[in-house]
Each structure stands twice: as structure tokens, then as C-alpha cells.
Design a protein around this motif. Structure first.
Motif, mmCIF file in Angstrom:
data_model
loop_
_atom_site.group_PDB
_atom_site.id
_atom_site.type_symbol
_atom_site.label_atom_id
_atom_site.label_comp_id
_atom_site.label_asym_id
_atom_site.label_seq_id
_atom_site.Cartn_x
_atom_site.Cartn_y
_atom_site.Cartn_z
ATOM 1 N N VAL A 91 0.866 -1.180 0.000
ATOM 2 C CA VAL A 91 0.000 0.000 0.000
ATOM 3 C C VAL A 91 0.896 1.221 0.000
ATOM 4 N N ILE A 92 0.617 2.158 -0.905
ATOM 5 C CA ILE A 92 1.402 3.397 -0.993
ATOM 6 C C ILE A 92 0.435 4.579 -1.103
ATOM 7 N N GLU A 93 1.020 5.780 -1.080
ATOM 8 C CA GLU A 93 0.191 6.976 -1.268
ATOM 9 C C GLU A 93 -0.341 6.981 -2.702
ATOM 10 N N GLU A 94 -1.605 7.300 -2.870
ATOM 11 C CA GLU A 94 -2.235 7.180 -4.192
ATOM 12 C C GLU A 94 -1.517 7.995 -5.271
ATOM 13 N N LYS A 95 -0.979 9.153 -4.875
ATOM 14 C CA LYS A 95 -0.398 10.012 -5.927
ATOM 15 C C LYS A 95 0.835 9.388 -6.577
ATOM 16 N N TYR A 96 1.430 8.377 -5.943
ATOM 17 C CA TYR A 96 2.610 7.735 -6.534
ATOM 18 C C TYR A 96 2.273 6.468 -7.314
ATOM 19 N N LEU A 97 0.987 6.184 -7.458
ATOM 20 C CA LEU A 97 0.605 4.896 -8.051
ATOM 21 C C LEU A 97 1.221 4.653 -9.432
ATOM 22 N N GLU A 98 1.018 5.620 -10.336
ATOM 23 C CA GLU A 98 1.483 5.368 -11.709
ATOM 24 C C GLU A 98 2.996 5.265 -11.770
ATOM 25 N N LEU A 99 3.664 6.105 -10.978
ATOM 26 C CA LEU A 99 5.127 6.052 -10.917
ATOM 27 C C LEU A 99 5.576 4.673 -10.425
ATOM 28 N N ALA A 100 4.909 4.180 -9.401
ATOM 29 C CA ALA A 100 5.274 2.875 -8.835
ATOM 30 C C ALA A 100 5.084 1.758 -9.858
ATOM 31 N N VAL A 101 3.954 1.778 -10.545
ATOM 32 C CA VAL A 101 3.678 0.698 -11.509
ATOM 33 C C VAL A 101 4.719 0.725 -12.621
ATOM 34 N N ARG A 102 5.038 1.923 -13.107
ATOM 35 C CA ARG A 102 6.039 2.024 -14.191
ATOM 36 C C ARG A 102 7.395 1.555 -13.705
ATOM 37 N N ALA A 103 7.781 1.978 -12.491
ATOM 38 C CA ALA A 103 9.111 1.609 -11.969
ATOM 39 C C ALA A 103 9.211 0.091 -11.809
ATOM 40 N N LEU A 104 8.154 -0.535 -11.313
ATOM 41 C CA LEU A 104 8.177 -1.985 -11.110
ATOM 42 C C LEU A 104 8.183 -2.714 -12.454
ATOM 43 N N HIS A 105 7.446 -2.171 -13.402
ATOM 44 C CA HIS A 105 7.388 -2.792 -14.730
ATOM 45 C C HIS A 105 8.791 -2.846 -15.333
ATOM 46 N N THR A 106 9.538 -1.771 -15.146
ATOM 47 C CA THR A 106 10.914 -1.726 -15.660
ATOM 48 C C THR A 106 11.824 -2.617 -14.823
ATOM 49 N N ALA A 107 11.697 -2.531 -13.497
ATOM 50 C CA ALA A 107 12.599 -3.296 -12.620
ATOM 51 C C ALA A 107 12.471 -4.800 -12.850
ATOM 52 N N PHE A 108 11.286 -5.268 -13.171
ATOM 53 C CA PHE A 108 11.115 -6.705 -13.405
ATOM 54 C C PHE A 108 11.206 -7.056 -14.897
ATOM 55 N N GLU A 109 11.793 -6.152 -15.651
ATOM 56 C CA GLU A 109 12.102 -6.385 -17.070
ATOM 57 C C GLU A 109 10.873 -6.806 -17.885
ATOM 58 N N LEU A 110 9.783 -6.114 -17.635
ATOM 59 C CA LEU A 110 8.562 -6.437 -18.375
ATOM 60 C C LEU A 110 8.337 -5.493 -19.556
ATOM 61 N N ASP A 111 9.122 -4.400 -19.626
ATOM 62 C CA ASP A 111 8.895 -3.415 -20.693
ATOM 63 C C ASP A 111 9.100 -4.043 -22.067
ATOM 64 N N ALA A 112 8.226 -3.679 -23.001
ATOM 65 C CA ALA A 112 8.382 -4.154 -24.376
ATOM 66 C C ALA A 112 9.639 -3.525 -24.959
ATOM 67 N N PRO A 113 10.361 -4.284 -25.807
ATOM 68 C CA PRO A 113 11.535 -3.680 -26.448
ATOM 69 C C PRO A 113 11.070 -2.488 -27.282
ATOM 70 N N ALA A 114 11.858 -1.391 -27.248
ATOM 71 C CA ALA A 114 11.457 -0.193 -28.004
ATOM 72 C C ALA A 114 11.395 -0.541 -29.480
ATOM 73 N N ARG A 115 10.333 -0.039 -30.135
ATOM 74 C CA ARG A 115 10.225 -0.321 -31.559
ATOM 75 C C ARG A 115 11.149 0.602 -32.355
ATOM 76 N N GLN A 116 11.520 0.189 -33.558
ATOM 77 C CA GLN A 116 12.407 1.001 -34.393
ATOM 78 C C GLN A 116 11.785 2.374 -34.623
#
Ligand code: ADP
Ligand code: ASP
Ligand code: MG
Length: 411
Positions: free
Chosen positions: A384-409
Motif C-alpha cells: 500500500v502506498i500513497e495514491e499520488k505515486y501509483l502510476e510512478l510505482a507501476v512504471r518503476a516496477l514494470h521496468t525493474a522486473f524487465e517487463l517493458d516491451a523492447p522499443a520499436r524502431q
């Protein structure tokens, strides 16, 4: 020849043009020789509009009457889709939940399906008709109209597929499958080819509204092959499966879910005696309020602090109950916070990897996001975190766990 149940969500039947497009799609499947049962939602926005109308009469509309009203949304779309099919020379017939006889319990606004009468549908299919069924609704043993909770058309689809022993239940929506996280929040999210029932159940219960949680429960229980697909784009979608492949490439985390629907309550300075948790949570449960996360601090000075989360809609009720309890047991104070959010990482890969939680905490620390509560199970970690950091948290975790799609050309 296969029997397929196809469910189309609100945006997919949101306009007359889209309904015509859905009819074209169903027609193609039918021409391929399959038997088709279609389940539809109300036009997007319609269920909200109906609820708003009711709230203009009363803050807390009588649940039975609310069901009579909100079930009309789906009654419109079944008729329109059937007309569009018939216009194309495809024999079709529409049924409300009551007409099929989708029998539910009497818990209005969140009813559970008990039984489905498949006779009418089977004889229509035999006669070569496409059957179009209203999602989200049923009827109780007394003949009252019931609804299955928001997003409930998914559950109608899966329950019909189970009752008819369909070869597949296809959930058509406005995304082309289940993603590593909500693609509206993280554009780098990736579509998953497969996800296990167990993971999908966690994702749904932790806030990913792409499938209603009960539909996933049903599919798991009755082993219904379930696939999420885009209504108007070709593609394989995401298969929800039983098997948990042991592959070297399997990611530790399959997805990230989040939820803004909860609120937190804390009672401080509680005399620390046996039975304290029951004294605090007993009255909450007696008031029919569900508790999600719970934290009790280590006692000092013979007192303890106790924090738990409830659905935001229940916050005020829970606060009143807790204040009463605090007076009775001599606690020091009650406080609360509605501006919180829960972020969870989910994956069966966690079973075989250590250090997943600490990797999560490290990623949040790097963004200076404070963690207020933690809970874990075998295949998930939630914070549980402060609501205003939600999107930042989700993005940071998505990157940290290597889930980001490879950048397209070119990007
Ligand atoms: P429908 O009206 O078709 O039932 P919903 O709005 O209920 O559609 O569900 C689809 C939406 O779910 C998507 O538009 C997407 O924003 C959201 N969503 C949340 N989490 C996910 C996820 N992990 N994968 C895909 N979509 C997700
Ligand atoms: N129309 C209902 C809702 O908006 C059910 C559904 O779409 O699944 O929640
Ligand atoms: Mg939905």
C-alpha cells in the motif's frame, strides 16, 4: 464443428456501427460451421448512466429495484445484435437472463450463478440459430431480476460456456489480450500469450479489471478454455491456461496489478491482550464490511497499533464502527486515509525465486516511494502506498522486473 461462446464488452457494442461490426464477425464464425452463443454487455457508459439516474432518487437505491433498472442496458444490446444478425440472413434469437433461466441466489447487485438451464439454447442451436444472451443478469428462485456485479457479463459468458460444455469461451474487448499491466497506464506493457488461471485470479482480485474475478474462478473450476481477444483486430489474444510450463525463459513476474478502491484505518494504543484482533475486526465483519490487508504492530507499553484496509465505499461505516470499538476497549485514537493505492506483483515464477520482494522494495525506494503496508502470498507481493505515486510505482516496477516491451524502431 465446435461450440463457441463469444462475449462482447461495452465498448465493442458501444454504437450501432459497432454492433453491425460484431454481427459481421459473428456471421463469419457461423459460416465457418461453428455453433455460436453470444453474450453482450450494455453499451459502454450505459450501466453508469442508469446507476446515476437511480442515485438522483436515492443515495442508496433499493438493491432489488436497482437490478430491475440496470439489467435493461443488456436487454437493449441483445435485441439490436439479433436484429443486425437477422438483417444479414443469420437466424438469431435474443434472451434475457430470466428467459434462459440463469438461476442465481438473491444477493441483489452481486448475485452468484447457481444453475443454468441449457435446454432452450441447445434447441435453438440445433435449429441453426445464433443465440444472443444478456450478460450480467439472472433471476432468483422467486423470479426477481438479479445482477452479478460490475463486469459481470464476463461471468455470464464463462458460466454459459461451462453449462454448455463449449469448446472455448472468447472474451472480446478493447485490448488484444491480457497485458503485463494495464496498457493505459504503462504504454510499454506487453501482451501475454498465456497466463495461468492462478495468476489471472490474483491479477483480477488485485485490481486488473480486464476479466471479472468470478469469471476466472468459474473458468478454473469447470476447466473452461478461456481466451481474451480484441473485438475488431485479428490476433491470437491471451489464453488462460491450467499448465504452468517450466521454461527457462519464464519471467519471475507475469504481471502488475493495482487498485485505487481501498482505504486504510488505524486504531492506536490498543491494550494488548489476547483476542484483541477479534475485538477490533469482529464488529467490522458483523457490519458486513470486508477487510483486505491487516497489520498489527509489535506491542510496547502493553499497547499495540492495528491497521487494516477496506473498500473505499465502506470507509465511513468502518470508521464509525471502529470509533465505537475504540471507546469500548479503551484505545487511544482512530485515524484513517482514503488516498492510498495498492500495487501488486504477481507470478508463479516467485515460487522458485528468492529475493523478489526485496527487488520490489528496492525499485520503490529508488523512486522515494514510502511503503505503508505489505502483504504476501506464494505468488504475489502487495504494497500500500500513497495514491499520488501509483502510476510512478507501476512504471518503476514494470521496468525493474524487465517487463517493458523492447522499443520499436524509430521510437
Ligand atoms: P469490456 O467493456 O470489454 O468488458 P473492460 O473495460 O471491462 O472491457 O476491460 C478492458 C480494459 O481492462 C482495458 O481497456 C484495459 O484498460 C483494462 N486492463 C486493466 N488491466 C489490464 C491488463 N493487465 N491487461 C489488459 N487490459 C487491462
Ligand atoms: N454492463 C455491466 C457493467 O458495466 C456488466 C458488464 O459490462 O460486464 O458493469
Ligand atoms: Mg469488463
Amino acid at each position: 464443428m465446435a461450440l463457441i461462446v463469444q462475449k462482447f464488452g461495452g465498448t465493442s457494442v458501444g454504437t450501432v456501427e459497432r454492433i453491425e461490426q460484431v454481427a459481421e464477425k459473428v456471421k463469419k464464425f457461423r459460416e465457418g460451421g461453428d455453433d455460436i452463443v453470444v453474450v453482450v454487455s450494455a453499451m459502454s457508459g450505459e450501466t453508469n448512466r442508469l446507476i446515476d439516474l437511480a442515485k438522483q432518487i436515492s443515495d442508496k437505491p433499493v438493491p432489488r429495484e436497482l437490478d430491475v433498472m440496470v439489467s435493461t442496458g443488456e436487454q437493449v444490446t441483445i435485441a439490436l445484435l439479433s436484429m443486425a444478425l437477422i438483417k444479414r440472413g443469420v437466424p438469431a434469437v435474443s434472451y434475457t437472463g430470466n428467459q434462459v433461466r440463469i438461476l442465481t441466489d438473491s444477493a441483489h447487485n452481486k448475485a452468484r450463478i447457481l444453475q443454468i438451464d441449457d435446454q432452450k439454447i441447445r434447441s435453438d442451436l440445433k435449429a441453426g440459430r445464433v443465440v444472443v444472451v444478456a450478460g450480467f443478469q439472472g433471476v432468483d428462485e422467486h423470479g426477481n431480476i438479479t445482477t452479478l456485479g460490475r463486469g459481470g457479463s464476463d461471468t455470464t459468458g464463462v458460466a454459459l460456456a461451462a453449462a454448455l460444455k463449449a469448446d472455448e469461451c472468447q472474451i472480446y474487448t478493447d485490448v488484444d489480450g491480457v497485458y503485463t499491466t494495464d496498457p493505459r497506464v504503462v504504454p510499454q506493457a506487453q501482451r501475454l500469450d498465456k497466463i495461468t488461471f492462478e495468476e489471472m485470479l490474483e491479477m483480477a482480485s488485485l485490481g486488473s479489471k480486464v476479466l471479472q474475478i468470478r469469471s476466472v474462478e468459474f473458468a478454473g473450476k469447470y476447466n473452461v478454455p478461456l481466451r481474451v481477444l480484441h473485438s475488431f483486430q485479428e490476433g491470437p489474444g491471451t489464453l488462460i491456461t491450467l499448465d504452468e510450463e517450466e521454461s527457462m525463459e519464464q519471467p519471475i513476474i507475469s504481471g502488475i496489478a493495482f487498485n485505487r478502491d481501498e482505504a486504510k484505518l488505524t486504531i492506536r494504543g490498543v491494550p494488548d491482550t489476547p483476542g484483541v484482533a477479534f475485538k477490533i475486526l469482529g464488529p467490522i465483519s458483523a457490519a458486513n464490511i470486508e477487510v483486505d490487508m491487516i497489520v498489527q504492530n509489535v506491542a510496547h507499553d502493553n499497547t499495540t497499533d492495528f491497521t487494516f484496509t477496506v473498500h473505499r465505499n465502506d470507509y465511513q461505516n468502518a470508521q464509525q464502527v471502529l470509533e465505537q470499538t475504540a471507546r469500548e476497549i479503551g484505545a487511544r485514537e482512530v485515524s484513517g486515509d482514503t488516498k492510498i493505492a495498492k500495487v501488486s506483483i504477481v507470478g508463479v515464477g516467485m515460487r522458485s525465486h528468492a529475493g523478489v520482494a526485496s527487488r520490489m522494495f528496492e525499485a520503490l525506494a529508488k523512486e522515494s516511494i514510502n511503503i505503508q503496508m505489505i502483504s504476501t502470498s506464494e505468488i504475489k507481493v502487495s504494497v500500500v502506498i500513497e495514491e499520488k505515486y501509483l502510476e510512478l510505482a507501476v512504471r518503476a516496477l514494470h521496468t525493474a522486473f524487465e517487463l517493458d516491451a523492447p522499443a520499436r524502431q524509430g521510437e
